[in-house]
Design an enzyme around this catalytic site. Structure first.
Site, mmCIF file in Angstrom:
data_model
loop_
_atom_site.group_PDB
_atom_site.id
_atom_site.type_symbol
_atom_site.label_atom_id
_atom_site.label_comp_id
_atom_site.label_asym_id
_atom_site.label_seq_id
_atom_site.Cartn_x
_atom_site.Cartn_y
_atom_site.Cartn_z
ATOM 1 N N HIS A 268 0.749 -1.008 -0.021
ATOM 2 C CA HIS A 268 0.189 0.044 0.010
ATOM 3 C C HIS A 268 0.928 1.021 0.079
ATOM 4 O O HIS A 268 1.279 1.848 0.864
ATOM 5 C CB HIS A 268 -0.866 0.326 1.164
ATOM 6 C CG HIS A 268 -1.806 1.433 1.130
ATOM 7 N ND1 HIS A 268 -2.765 1.280 0.202
ATOM 8 C CD2 HIS A 268 -1.911 2.406 2.082
ATOM 9 C CE1 HIS A 268 -3.227 2.673 0.489
ATOM 10 N NE2 HIS A 268 -2.983 3.199 1.449
ATOM 11 N N ASP B 40 -7.831 2.099 1.049
ATOM 12 C CA ASP B 40 -7.770 3.304 1.842
ATOM 13 C C ASP B 40 -8.522 4.571 1.553
ATOM 14 O O ASP B 40 -8.487 5.470 2.283
ATOM 15 C CB ASP B 40 -6.088 3.671 1.627
ATOM 16 C CG ASP B 40 -5.800 4.448 2.961
ATOM 17 O OD1 ASP B 40 -6.514 4.325 4.010
ATOM 18 O OD2 ASP B 40 -4.535 5.212 2.976
ATOM 19 N N ASP C 187 1.179 4.995 -0.888
ATOM 20 C CA ASP C 187 0.525 6.155 -1.308
ATOM 21 C C ASP C 187 1.428 6.757 -2.286
ATOM 22 O O ASP C 187 2.561 7.268 -2.112
ATOM 23 C CB ASP C 187 0.450 6.974 -0.106
ATOM 24 C CG ASP C 187 -0.421 6.422 0.796
ATOM 25 O OD1 ASP C 187 -1.701 6.077 0.445
ATOM 26 O OD2 ASP C 187 -0.311 6.159 2.066
HETATM 27 ZN ZN LIG Z 1 -3.073 5.264 1.871
#
Ligand SMILES: [Zn+2]
Ligand SMILES: *[C@@H]1O[C@H](CO)[C@@H](O)[C@H](O)[C@H]1NC(C)=O
Ligand SMILES: *[C@@H]1O[C@H](CO)[C@@H](O)[C@H](O)[C@H]1NC(C)=O
Length: 224
Positions: free
Chosen positions: A49, A173, A51
């Site tokens: 994950h 998310d 970002d």
């Molecule tokens: Zn995130």
């Protein structure tokens, strides 16, 4: 169009993986490790994950700069994952964010690129979502959602071909989930999508009534 939704904090399962020998050079669900024939087998696969810009800039995330803000360096994740996959053929890994993967890929030698292609063709490195990033579902226009997924899919197809085709939507998310994204994901050909955030009351209710997994008929216009 409808799509299978699983509200979860954990990872893509290899659906119904029956007991069988992994065929040589297979990818997708065929490439799951063997299960035990008399048990329900659940496969937990490590995933990213990363970002594409949050507390730091995209460059800072990639190179690992400004670790005083956040300890995160995507290039080393990919370096170490590839090495670990090579060391042990039982290992699997899921990569998600193509903005970072594309950047890393372009910096690799021919030899590493060939190794990664083999891992993808063997189903040991899998891509899910496959967008440039994991888009927000509330603030984005649908054109941008389609465009950013197209960019990622195009890179995956051009670079690896069919074995890199993402089969699963991965929205772990965003702060809320829209019907239109579910519909778009069904139209992108995903077999299901996983959520990581859901209202706590909704989650409690689903947990109580065993409805964490559901079919979401997300479009009134596209049949089903
Ligand atoms: Zn995130
Ligand atoms: C994926 O790549 C193959 C081989 O180049 C091509 O034939 C196919 O049309 C591509 N698929 C998409 C959806 O672009
Ligand atoms: C579901 O409920 C059970 C029993 O109360 C609890 O142990 C478990 O942590 C809950 N799971 C989730 C994902 O909330």
């Amino acid at each position: 169009m409808y799509i299978l939704i699983v509200v979860t904090f954990i990872i893509a399962a290899c659906y119904g993986a029956p007991y069988k020998v992994k065929p040589f050079n297979s990818c997708g669900y065929e490439a799951c490790n063997l299960g035990q024939p008399d048990k329900l087998n659940v496969h937990l696969v490590a995933h990213t994950h990363d970002d594409v810009g949050w507390l730091k800039t995209v460059d800072q995330y990639y190179y690992g700069a400004r670790s005083d803000i956040q300890r995160a360096s995507v290039q080393y994740i990919l370096d170490s994952v590839i090495e670990s996959l090579v060391q042990n053929p039982e290992r699997r890994f899921i990569y998600v964010e193509i903005a970072f993967f594309w950047r890393w890929w372009n910096q690799q030698s021919q030899e590493i690129q060939d190794t990664v292609k083999q891992l993808v063709n063997d189903g040991r490195l899998e891509f899910i979502s496959g967008g440039w990033c994991m888009n927000d579902e509330g603030a984005t226009h649908y054109n941008s959602i389609i465009d950013q997924h197209t960019l990622g899919f195009q890179f995956l197809n051009d670079t690896f071909g069919e074995c890199a085709r993402p089969k699963i939507g991965w929205q772990i998310d965003p702060f809320g989930h829209s019907r239109e994204v579910a519909s778009l994901f069904a139209q992108m050909g995903f077999d299901g999508t996983f959520f990581g955030r859901v209202d706590y009351q909704d989650k409690d209710q689903r947990n109580k009534t065993k409805t964490m997994e559901m079919i979401w008929k997300a479009s009134a216009n596209l049949g089903q």
